[in-house]
Design an enzyme around this catalytic site. Structure first.
Site, PDB file in Angstrom:
ATOM      1  N   PRO A 170     -54.987   6.573 -44.615  1.00 28.88           N
ATOM      2  CA  PRO A 170     -54.848   6.983 -43.407  1.00 28.88           C
ATOM      3  C   PRO A 170     -53.059   6.225 -43.242  1.00 28.88           C
ATOM      4  O   PRO A 170     -52.716   7.726 -42.435  1.00 28.88           O
ATOM      5  CB  PRO A 170     -56.103   7.131 -42.563  1.00 28.88           C
ATOM      6  CG  PRO A 170     -57.362   7.485 -43.497  1.00 28.88           C
ATOM      7  CD  PRO A 170     -56.544   5.836 -44.352  1.00 28.88           C
ATOM      8  N   TYR A 171     -53.046   5.288 -42.311  1.00 26.01           N
ATOM      9  CA  TYR A 171     -52.482   4.744 -41.831  1.00 26.01           C
ATOM     10  C   TYR A 171     -50.944   5.024 -42.896  1.00 26.01           C
ATOM     11  O   TYR A 171     -50.479   5.528 -42.232  1.00 26.01           O
ATOM     12  CB  TYR A 171     -52.367   3.002 -42.349  1.00 26.01           C
ATOM     13  CG  TYR A 171     -51.812   1.397 -41.541  1.00 26.01           C
ATOM     14  CD1 TYR A 171     -51.708   1.860 -40.354  1.00 26.01           C
ATOM     15  CD2 TYR A 171     -50.125   1.417 -42.320  1.00 26.01           C
ATOM     16  CE1 TYR A 171     -50.972   0.882 -39.848  1.00 26.01           C
ATOM     17  CE2 TYR A 171     -49.975   0.733 -42.134  1.00 26.01           C
ATOM     18  CZ  TYR A 171     -49.939   0.825 -41.010  1.00 26.01           C
ATOM     19  OH  TYR A 171     -48.675  -0.470 -39.863  1.00 26.01           O
ATOM     20  N   GLY A 172     -50.814   4.757 -43.813  1.00 26.89           N
ATOM     21  CA  GLY A 172     -49.617   5.410 -44.548  1.00 26.89           C
ATOM     22  C   GLY A 172     -49.368   6.368 -44.124  1.00 26.89           C
ATOM     23  O   GLY A 172     -48.155   6.818 -44.819  1.00 26.89           O
TER      24      GLY A 172
END
Length: 266
Positions: A170-172
């Site tokens: 999700p962060y990427g």
């Protein structure tokens, strides 16, 4: 439209890289944001620090003032649209203008395979890392237009936006979308003299990275070993790149995602 910067390189060099500018910084209570706040003030900017934790903001602001800089702060939750707009408005209320902004604030979901990420955690990463950055950019552009006419914005992305990541999907994903927002904003606002760039840090010794290392022991060491420079970055090294992109010395740079990764993606 002639949007050539008014300040010459020789003048900014003698007074400080960001002399005369007012800077707004999110996620300024710790890590890269705190390093950027101290650096920008040292380079002559008046800074407005924004983050969720008032005690951290107060400490950084007091450090800056003790060193002779000018700093104020506003408690701000990037997941709350009204809070974001209020923080940017507070900058203009205090200093009368906004010239530059560093959208650094971000959050993580618990590291692990994407099928193990809770839906609420995914939504929170979206709300802070992508929607929050968009909200900040919109407010910043309006403030720059209304006060300084021209200016610059830097978004803090991640080298993780440039490749797959089995532990931080999700962060990427949100950071890759931030790259797209950056490029679109550069195309949209470049004609009126507002530059928009991003930086993509590699492994950096921040509280967030230490939290990931706690969840996945040895992660910092393994990531640092993959970079040709064989070490992690210090937050100030990343802040230096943001400062340059926000300064008049990068006056013909816009729409770029600058890797600050020790050669990790070379």
């Amino acid at each position: 439209m002639d949007t050539t910067p008014n300040n010459s390189i020789s003048t900014s060099s003698s007074l400080g890289l960001l002399a005369g500018k007012v800077a707004f910084i999110t996620g300024a209570g710790r890590g890269i944001g705190a390093a950027a706040a101290r650096l920008f003030a040292k380079e002559g900017a008046r800074v407005l620090l924004a983050a969720r934790t008032e005690s951290q903001l107060k400490t950084v602001a007091e450090d800056i003032r003790a060193a002779g800089g000018v700093a104020e702060y506003a408690v701000c939750d990037l997941a709350d649209a009204a809070s974001v707009r209020a923080a940017v408005d507070r900058t203009v209320e205090l200093y009368g203008q906004l010239d530059i902004a560093f959208n650094n604030g971000a959050t993580l979901a618990s590291p692990g395979p994407m099928d193990q990420v809770e839906e609420a955690d995914f939504d929170h990463v979206y709300a802070v890392n992508l929607r929050g950055t968009w909200l900040a950019m919109v407010a910043e552009v309006a403030a720059i237009r209304a006060t300084s006419i021209t200016g610059a914005i830097v978004n803090n992305s991640s080298v993780g936006s440039l490749m797959g990541n089995a532990e931080l999907a999700p962060y990427g994903a949100m950071k890759r979308a931030v790259n797209s927002l950056t490029e679109s904003a550069a195309v949209t606002y470049g004609p009126e003299g507002i530059r928009v760039n991003a930086i993509a840090p590699g492994t950096t010794l921040t509280e967030m990275m230490y939290e990931w290392d706690d969840a996945s022991p040895g992660m910092i060491e393994r990531l640092a070993a993959q970079a040709p420079m064989r070490r992690a970055a210090h937050p100030d090294e990343v802040a230096q790149a943001a400062a340059w992109l926000l300064s008049d010395r990068s006056s013909y740079v816009t729409g770029t995602v600058l890797r600050v990764d020790g050669g990790l993606r070379a």
